[in-house]
Motif scaffolding. Structure first.
Motif, PDB file in Angstrom:
ATOM      1  N   GLU A  31     110.925  10.419  71.509  1.00  0.00           N
ATOM      2  CA  GLU A  31     111.695  10.372  72.751  1.00  0.00           C
ATOM      3  C   GLU A  31     112.114   8.938  73.037  1.00  0.00           C
ATOM      4  N   LYS A  32     113.371   8.769  73.434  1.00  0.00           N
ATOM      5  CA  LYS A  32     113.882   7.467  73.834  1.00  0.00           C
ATOM      6  C   LYS A  32     114.256   7.522  75.312  1.00  0.00           C
ATOM      7  N   VAL A  33     113.814   6.520  76.064  1.00  0.00           N
ATOM      8  CA  VAL A  33     114.091   6.500  77.499  1.00  0.00           C
ATOM      9  C   VAL A  33     115.017   5.327  77.810  1.00  0.00           C
ATOM     10  N   LYS A  34     116.097   5.638  78.524  1.00  0.00           N
ATOM     11  CA  LYS A  34     117.029   4.621  79.010  1.00  0.00           C
ATOM     12  C   LYS A  34     116.865   4.489  80.521  1.00  0.00           C
ATOM     13  N   SER A  35     117.133   3.292  81.037  1.00  0.00           N
ATOM     14  CA  SER A  35     117.001   3.111  82.478  1.00  0.00           C
ATOM     15  C   SER A  35     117.876   1.956  82.938  1.00  0.00           C
ATOM     16  N   MET A  36     118.437   2.104  84.136  1.00  0.00           N
ATOM     17  CA  MET A  36     119.180   1.031  84.809  1.00  0.00           C
ATOM     18  C   MET A  36     118.613   0.950  86.228  1.00  0.00           C
ATOM     19  N   GLN A  37     117.910  -0.136  86.534  1.00  0.00           N
ATOM     20  CA  GLN A  37     117.253  -0.296  87.827  1.00  0.00           C
ATOM     21  C   GLN A  37     117.835  -1.506  88.553  1.00  0.00           C
ATOM     22  N   TYR A  38     118.075  -1.344  89.877  1.00  0.00           N
ATOM     23  CA  TYR A  38     118.782  -2.359  90.657  1.00  0.00           C
ATOM     24  C   TYR A  38     118.026  -2.856  91.882  1.00  0.00           C
ATOM     25  N   LYS A  94     118.426  -1.700  94.881  1.00  0.00           N
ATOM     26  CA  LYS A  94     119.460  -1.784  95.915  1.00  0.00           C
ATOM     27  C   LYS A  94     119.540  -0.452  96.662  1.00  0.00           C
ATOM     28  N   GLN A  95     119.817  -0.527  97.955  1.00  0.00           N
ATOM     29  CA  GLN A  95     119.911   0.689  98.757  1.00  0.00           C
ATOM     30  C   GLN A  95     121.220   1.421  98.536  1.00  0.00           C
ATOM     31  N   ASP A  96     122.269   0.684  98.151  1.00  0.00           N
ATOM     32  CA  ASP A  96     123.583   1.319  98.049  1.00  0.00           C
ATOM     33  C   ASP A  96     123.876   1.882  96.661  1.00  0.00           C
ATOM     34  N   ILE A  97     122.942   1.740  95.724  1.00  0.00           N
ATOM     35  CA  ILE A  97     123.146   2.328  94.404  1.00  0.00           C
ATOM     36  C   ILE A  97     121.810   2.816  93.866  1.00  0.00           C
ATOM     37  N   ALA A  98     121.821   4.015  93.325  1.00  0.00           N
ATOM     38  CA  ALA A  98     120.575   4.636  92.858  1.00  0.00           C
ATOM     39  C   ALA A  98     120.234   4.168  91.451  1.00  0.00           C
ATOM     40  N   ASP A  99     118.948   4.013  91.201  1.00  0.00           N
ATOM     41  CA  ASP A  99     118.484   3.745  89.839  1.00  0.00           C
ATOM     42  C   ASP A  99     118.735   4.984  88.978  1.00  0.00           C
ATOM     43  N   THR A 100     118.965   4.772  87.708  1.00  0.00           N
ATOM     44  CA  THR A 100     119.196   5.898  86.792  1.00  0.00           C
ATOM     45  C   THR A 100     118.263   5.783  85.598  1.00  0.00           C
ATOM     46  N   TRP A 101     117.939   6.917  85.027  1.00  0.00           N
ATOM     47  CA  TRP A 101     117.142   6.948  83.801  1.00  0.00           C
ATOM     48  C   TRP A 101     117.378   8.275  83.088  1.00  0.00           C
ATOM     49  N   GLN A 102     117.146   8.276  81.800  1.00  0.00           N
ATOM     50  CA  GLN A 102     117.403   9.470  80.992  1.00  0.00           C
ATOM     51  C   GLN A 102     116.489   9.473  79.782  1.00  0.00           C
ATOM     52  N   VAL A 103     116.043  10.653  79.395  1.00  0.00           N
ATOM     53  CA  VAL A 103     115.217  10.821  78.199  1.00  0.00           C
ATOM     54  C   VAL A 103     115.996  11.653  77.179  1.00  0.00           C
ATOM     55  N   ILE A 126      99.330  20.755  58.001  1.00  0.00           N
ATOM     56  CA  ILE A 126     100.298  20.554  59.075  1.00  0.00           C
ATOM     57  C   ILE A 126      99.923  19.298  59.853  1.00  0.00           C
ATOM     58  N   SER A 127     100.861  18.384  59.985  1.00  0.00           N
ATOM     59  CA  SER A 127     100.630  17.157  60.748  1.00  0.00           C
ATOM     60  C   SER A 127     101.711  17.000  61.810  1.00  0.00           C
ATOM     61  N   THR A 128     101.328  16.517  62.983  1.00  0.00           N
ATOM     62  CA  THR A 128     102.264  16.313  64.083  1.00  0.00           C
ATOM     63  C   THR A 128     102.116  14.894  64.618  1.00  0.00           C
ATOM     64  N   HIS A 129     103.232  14.334  65.051  1.00  0.00           N
ATOM     65  CA  HIS A 129     103.248  12.977  65.593  1.00  0.00           C
ATOM     66  C   HIS A 129     104.193  12.931  66.794  1.00  0.00           C
ATOM     67  N   ARG A 130     103.882  12.039  67.742  1.00  0.00           N
ATOM     68  CA  ARG A 130     104.727  11.843  68.916  1.00  0.00           C
ATOM     69  C   ARG A 130     104.836  10.349  69.205  1.00  0.00           C
ATOM     70  N   LYS A 131     105.971   9.957  69.795  1.00  0.00           N
ATOM     71  CA  LYS A 131     106.098   8.574  70.246  1.00  0.00           C
ATOM     72  C   LYS A 131     107.211   8.463  71.279  1.00  0.00           C
ATOM     73  N   LEU A 132     107.039   7.493  72.177  1.00  0.00           N
ATOM     74  CA  LEU A 132     108.042   7.172  73.202  1.00  0.00           C
ATOM     75  C   LEU A 132     108.526   5.757  72.952  1.00  0.00           C
ATOM     76  N   ILE A 133     109.854   5.571  72.937  1.00  0.00           N
ATOM     77  CA  ILE A 133     110.461   4.272  72.656  1.00  0.00           C
ATOM     78  C   ILE A 133     111.463   3.951  73.760  1.00  0.00           C
ATOM     79  N   SER A 134     111.494   2.695  74.179  1.00  0.00           N
ATOM     80  CA  SER A 134     112.507   2.264  75.147  1.00  0.00           C
ATOM     81  C   SER A 134     113.835   2.065  74.439  1.00  0.00           C
TER      82      SER A 134
END
Length: 495
Positions: free
Chosen positions: A215-222, A224-233, A461-469
């Protein structure tokens, strides 16, 4: 699912046309179906010349294309999908799937089995995912082991025969063109069982199945009250199945914990044989509610020999993994910075690595830094005008860390110092880089005991997970105007 036409175009800046059509293939039987399905909104496939010119214009790849064009360049037309509409022959040819890789433009037009006015949502057009699969397969074939232009020309000359087997009558059977090449070269080889066209070889050895969820996570954080932070996986499930037999069958189930975020916008590999309709209809465009399908997500398939991406997905997680605050104040040749980072309590506090990069564009080299850091260590790259805050593998028990300091700059040298069209004055950012193993932000996992294999022998059977920015930005809260991900992407593409 079928394709109306396919093109390969070499991008050649500095030449009169800025490009050359190296290969094209049209499917007349599919074109007749398009004329029936599209009705009055039907636009025929143009000749190579008009198509080349229209595509290069839309992709902004013409040498003399410097002017702003409202219908193409305005913020309301930022393209994130590699699906375009081309103005040809007095109409708009849509959808055209196209992307540039290694100076080669890969393009095709999928069949849309309905009227195009109004435009149907992309997720409802099954041929688009097949278009990407076909183009990626051609790309892999052309550049696998390629050493020079002679080898590229040889492979381009092989494409007509390969597509006869891999994509007969515009319908993709096998995106791995090497399989089709082997089938042609070894057509005399017989098998005791009927061999599918897309799988010419068989595996011999110890059976094993490997499943990896990234999983890759994107984010834009500010802040600020007049613009919302965004993020997506965005997630991808990669499989490698070493199983004996010509047609082994495998079923993999993806599961979520009780509080997991449902998977959406799921695209699957062509080898998947069937799917629950709830999986296909789950879209990020729709508002989330308690009735959203939350699994298990079952994928029955007959695996190819090579490693492949079983599926892709997105998810609307409730919060980003790391919340940040960044403030930068200019004072003549100095800037004062303040950074606060907080790891969300639900996130696994065990990183393979975690660091924050703070670049200072359009300034001179760093001559002096005074700072105070509550956790980790700070590295200074003076000539690059860059600070790297190495956080390490864990946040402290409080889950909060801070950095403050004053950075002094010397005289600016345009030849050596980093330049950026966006980061001028107070417009600045901090970018996080991190990786967490054995963890996904959605909670998605593949249970080893739920994997069903119908083949000879008991596989390991082998399983792996990871989270990346990925593109994880925290912007200066004192910036004069917030930067959105779309505008950032647009400027980066122009550069």
């Amino acid at each position: 699912m079928a394709q109306r036409a396919v093109w390969l175009i070499s991008h050649e800046p500095g030449t009169p046309l800025c490009g050359t059509v190296r290969f094209s293939r049209r499917y007349p039987t599919v074109e007749k179906r398009a004329r029936v399905f599209n009705g009055t909104s039907y636009v025929p496939i143009p000749e190579d010349g008009p198509f080349l010119k229209a595509l290069l214009f839309e992709l902004r790849l013409l040498d003399d294309d410097k002017d702003f064009v409202e219908s193409r360049d305005s913020c309301s037309h930022i393209n994130k999908t590699s699906v375009y509409g081309l103005l040809v022959g007095g109409g708009e040819l849509w959808p055209v799937v196209a992307f540039l890789k290694n100076n080669m433009i890969y393009a095709c037009v999928p069949l849309v089995e309905q009227t195009l006015s109004p435009r149907p949502p992309l997720i409802s057009i099954s041929g688009i995912s097949q278009s990407f699969e076909l183009l990626f397969g051609i790309q892999d074939f052309l550049h696998l082991g390629q050493k020079n232009d002679t080898e590229l020309n040889t492979k381009l000359n092989q494409l007509p025969d390969l597509l006869l087997q891999a994509c007969p009558f515009g319908t993709l059977l096998d995106a791995n063109l090497q399989n089709s090449l082997d089938s042609i070269n070894f057509a005399s080889v017989t098998h005791p069982q009927k061999q599918p066209a897309w799988k010419v070889g068989t595996y011999k050895g110890k059976p094993q199945v490997s499943i990896s969820i990234t999983e890759k996570v994107k984010s834009m954080q500010y802040d600020k009250q007049d613009i919302a932070d965004t993020w997506q996986v965005v997630g991808a499930v990669t499989c490698k199945c070493d199983l004996e037999g010509i047609m082994p069958n495998v079923t993999i189930s993806l599961s979520l914990p009780t509080n997991g975020s449902p998977l959406q916008d799921i695209l699957v590999h062509p080898c998947v044989t069937s799917l629950d309709s709830a999986i296909l209809t789950s879209s990020s465009i729709d508002a989330m509610d308690d009735s959203a399908f939350s699994g298990p997500y079952k994928f029955p398939f007959t695996p190819p020999l090579e490693s492949f991406n079983l599926c892709y997905y997105t998810s609307q997680v409730p919060v980003p993994p790391i919340l940040g605050f960044y403030q930068m104040k200019e004072e003549e040749i100095q800037v004062k910075i303040t950074v606060n980072l907080k790891l969300h309590e639900s996130v696994k506090n065990n990183f393979e690595f975690c660091e924050a990069r703070i670049p200072f564009y359009n300034r001179g080299p760093i001559t002096h830094v005074e700072y105070k850091v509550s956790f980790g260590q700070l590295e200074v790259f003076r000539e690059k005008s860059l600070l790297i805050w190495i956080i390490g593998q864990k946040f402290p028990k409080s889950m909060e860390i801070s950095l403050s300091g004053t950075v002094t700059f010397g005289a600016k040298s345009h030849e050596k110092q980093p330049f950026d069209e966006i980061c001028i004055g107070g417009t600045a950012y901090l970018k996080l880089h991190f990786k967490i193993l054995d963890y996904t932000l959605t909670g998605c996992y593949a249970d080893q005991h739920s994997v069903q294999v119908f083949a000879s022998g008991k596989p390991k059977i082998s399983t792996h997970r990871k989270l990346i920015s990925s593109d994880y930005y925290i912007w200066n809260s004192k910036a004069p105007a917030p930067i959105t991900y779309g505008s950032l992407l647009l400027v980066r593409c122009h550069n």
